[in-house]
Design an enzyme around this catalytic site. Structure first.
Site, short mmCIF file in Angstrom:
data_model
loop_
_atom_site.label_atom_id
_atom_site.label_comp_id
_atom_site.label_asym_id
_atom_site.label_seq_id
_atom_site.Cartn_x
_atom_site.Cartn_y
_atom_site.Cartn_z
N GLY A 1 -53.72 24.81 92.90
CA GLY A 1 -55.01 25.09 93.70
C GLY A 1 -55.62 23.95 94.81
O GLY A 1 -56.41 24.18 95.36
N ARG B 1 -50.50 28.38 96.99
CA ARG B 1 -50.88 28.33 98.56
C ARG B 1 -50.33 27.37 99.40
O ARG B 1 -49.96 27.65 100.69
CB ARG B 1 -52.48 28.54 98.14
CG ARG B 1 -53.09 28.64 99.75
CD ARG B 1 -54.42 28.48 99.68
NE ARG B 1 -55.48 29.00 98.51
CZ ARG B 1 -56.01 30.11 98.44
NH1 ARG B 1 -55.86 31.02 99.55
NH2 ARG B 1 -56.43 30.54 97.23
N ARG C 1 -57.54 39.15 101.64
CA ARG C 1 -58.44 38.15 101.59
C ARG C 1 -59.88 37.94 102.14
O ARG C 1 -60.79 37.64 101.62
CB ARG C 1 -57.56 36.77 102.02
CG ARG C 1 -56.27 36.54 101.16
CD ARG C 1 -55.55 35.36 101.17
NE ARG C 1 -56.57 34.49 100.53
CZ ARG C 1 -57.38 33.52 101.34
NH1 ARG C 1 -57.67 33.51 102.45
NH2 ARG C 1 -58.28 32.80 100.50
N TYR D 1 -62.62 38.07 99.50
CA TYR D 1 -63.28 36.59 99.35
C TYR D 1 -64.07 36.26 100.60
O TYR D 1 -64.37 35.04 100.72
CB TYR D 1 -62.30 35.39 98.99
CG TYR D 1 -61.23 36.04 98.26
CD1 TYR D 1 -61.51 36.20 96.84
CD2 TYR D 1 -60.10 36.20 98.48
CE1 TYR D 1 -60.32 36.44 95.74
CE2 TYR D 1 -58.88 36.66 97.65
CZ TYR D 1 -59.15 36.86 96.34
OH TYR D 1 -57.90 37.10 95.57
N CYS E 1 -60.60 53.27 106.17
CA CYS E 1 -61.76 54.06 106.03
C CYS E 1 -62.71 53.20 105.19
O CYS E 1 -63.47 53.93 104.49
CB CYS E 1 -61.65 55.54 105.70
SG CYS E 1 -61.17 55.51 103.96
N GLU E 2 -63.16 52.05 105.50
CA GLU E 2 -64.06 51.34 104.70
C GLU E 2 -64.81 50.31 105.79
O GLU E 2 -63.90 49.57 106.33
CB GLU E 2 -63.58 50.55 103.76
CG GLU E 2 -63.07 51.67 102.62
CD GLU E 2 -63.01 50.86 101.26
OE1 GLU E 2 -64.01 50.35 100.83
OE2 GLU E 2 -62.27 51.56 100.05
N1 LLP Z 1 -51.26 28.28 88.24
C1 LLP Z 1 -52.08 29.28 87.94
C2 LLP Z 1 -52.37 29.50 86.25
C3 LLP Z 1 -52.79 30.17 88.90
O1 LLP Z 1 -53.37 31.00 88.01
C4 LLP Z 1 -52.59 29.92 90.18
C5 LLP Z 1 -53.40 30.88 90.78
C6 LLP Z 1 -51.82 28.82 90.61
C7 LLP Z 1 -51.29 28.12 89.71
C8 LLP Z 1 -51.57 28.74 91.80
O2 LLP Z 1 -52.79 28.51 92.60
P1 LLP Z 1 -52.74 27.92 94.23
O3 LLP Z 1 -51.90 26.73 94.33
O4 LLP Z 1 -51.99 28.97 95.04
O5 LLP Z 1 -54.02 27.71 94.54
N2 LLP Z 1 -55.93 35.49 95.39
C9 LLP Z 1 -56.49 34.50 95.67
C10 LLP Z 1 -56.24 33.21 94.92
C11 LLP Z 1 -55.91 33.44 93.42
C12 LLP Z 1 -55.38 32.34 92.90
C13 LLP Z 1 -54.75 32.93 91.50
N3 LLP Z 1 -54.20 31.73 90.49
C14 LLP Z 1 -56.59 34.28 97.02
O6 LLP Z 1 -56.11 34.89 97.89
O7 LLP Z 1 -57.45 32.90 97.68
#
Ligand code: LLP
Length: 419
Positions: A234, A277, A312, A316, A343-344
């Site tokens: 996160g 991320r 993204r 979002y 086409c959106e």
């Molecule tokens: N652990 C779990 C259980 C997760 O569900 C996630 C992300 C992570 C770790 C990794 O989180 P990070 O460090 O990447 O924030 N598609 C969205 C983000 C979805 C995240 C889903 N879960 C975006 O593009 O912002």
């Protein structure tokens, strides 16, 4: 690692205009040294923690192999991610199988592979126990708790809210552990949470960590030895150039709390983290070519990548920095909105950006596209997916080939009566 040389954007020592000419566009381009420096930043900040790369952020095998070789474990969210993580060289004992809706088949594959499980429901606990008995194996588990914490991020990527679909409400989770102690072949060894993604305030992590410790203390009273506390992923990155906490800042915020609260426990658990991320996000650009510049109610720059390749912004409202990759030294003159070929009307990659004069044939680089970029792509509008390239100094390697029209139809079957 991304720099301008004579007005041309380079990824390490490779010119993106050359790559575009040789390989065509669109193109995802990743810097190996940026990836390695991100991995090092985590290892330096958390020398003793269990670091599990969140495969969902970017599952390119070459990229995952670099991560696995540095000793990271993996957080996988499906059997497919488990398959790819194993192929990339992650060790099963360092893999945590996450997910709120695992099928029996997925559970069996995880058990056969020898990974640990984060259990999201009581139904799942029963399934794991039953399948573990059938397979004659014992399985280490953690429960994913819903900590009811607001991570102060975009609502679609906030996962620790009380109303979220993930985890077991933390107030009830002790009952789940009690049940696990009674069931055969499941061994509760950890506690897991993941409060959300792109989090740039550190206090929600501290709050979540405290929640994990509150539970750990109670589990010890029940006779459970807590071997790991998994705070999930996160940590946000600096998409907008406004600053974001680094792994070092993150460690400074949580490690004193971790050390202090460990004193309440008889045996010291490991801290586990699941960054996605913040490992891959800023390692990669999406390079796209301008097909047309149109002066309408706005100045539109129509490029050859859209939400089919980077969803993204559409999904979002996410902000990604952009630059005209072949005009890096030219002054910003006009305001443009970069749109894709889909086409959106929601197919907007970047809105109202001041850029040098843009012309047909120019290249636009979209930064910080390494996380949740290619992995969330689609073939919508009959567009084969693009290639991916890894740059290492002055060398580059195609790490995923461009799809062909055959990839659009290869799995389709036409019933005889239509032939
Ligand atoms: N652990 C779990 C259980 C997760 O569900 C996630 C992300 C992570 C770790 C990794 O989180 P990070 O460090 O990447 O924030 N598609 C969205 C983000 C979805 C995240 C889903 N879960 C975006 O593009 O912002």
């Amino acid at each position: 690692m991304f720099k301008s040389v004579n007005g041309i954007l380079h990824v390490e020592d490779v010119s993106v205009t050359e790559l575009a000419e040789k390989l065509g566009t669109p193109l995802y381009i990743t810097s190996k040294s940026k990836l390695e420096s991100n991995l090092k930043a985590y290892k330096d900040a958390f020398p003793e923690a269990g670091l599990l790369y969140a495969v969902k952020a970017n599952n390119n095998l070459s990229i995952m192999r670099i991560i696995a070789k540095k000793g990271f474990g993996a957080d996988v969210f499906s059997a497919g991610e488990l398959y790819m993580a194993m192929l990339s060289g992650f060790k099963p004992e360092k893999i945590l199988f996450n997910g709120n809706s695992k099928s029996d088949e997925e559970i069996r594959m995880g058990i056969r592979t020898g990974v640990k499980f984060s259990v999201d429901s009581i139904d799942e606990l029963y399934s794991i126990s039953e399948i573990a008995v059938e397979e004659g194996k014992e399985v280490d588990i953690a429960f994913r708790i819903n900590p009811a914490i607001d991570p102060k991020t975009h609502p679609k990527i906030a996962t620790g809210l009380r109303t979220s679909k993930f985890g077991i409400p933390w107030e009830n989770v002790l009952d789940a552990y009690r049940l696990a102690l009674e069931l055969p072949n499941v061994i509760p060894v950890g506690i897991h949470c993941h409060i959300g993604s792109q989090i740039t305030e550190l206090s929600p992590f501290v709050e979540a960590l405290n929640r994990l410790f509150d539970i750990a203390v109670k589990l010890e009273e029940m006779g459970i030895e807590v071997k790991f506390l998994d705070l999930g992923g996160g940590l946000g990155i600096d998409y907008e150039g406004k600053g974001a906490p680094t792994p070092k800042d993150f460690a400074k915020a949580i490690m004193p709390v971790f050390e202090k609260r460990c004193r309440e426990l008889k045996s010291k658990p490991e801290l586990w983290l699941e960054p996605g991320r913040s490992i891959v996000g800023d390692t990669t650009i999406l390079l796209t070519r301008v097909n047309a510049v149109k002066r309408s109610y706005k100045n539109f720059v129509a490029v050859d990548a859209g939400f089919n390749l980077l969803i993204r912004p559409a999904m979002y409202g996410a902000y990604h920095r952009v630059a005209v990759a072949n005009k890096m030294d030219m002054p910003a003159e006009e305001v443009y909105t970069i749109v894709g070929p889909i086409c959106e009307s929601g197919d907007v990659l970047a809105e109202d950006r001041k850029l040098p004069k843009v012309e047909k044939g120019d290249l636009i680089a979209i930064f910080d596209a390494g996380a949740y970029g290619f992995v969330m792509s689609s073939q919508y509008n009959g567009r084969p997916r693009c290639a991916e390239v890894l740059v290492d100094g002055s060398n580059w390697f195609v790490i995923r080939e461009r799809e062909s029209f055959y990839d659009l139809i290869g799995k389709q079957v036409i019933p005889d009566f239509l032939l």
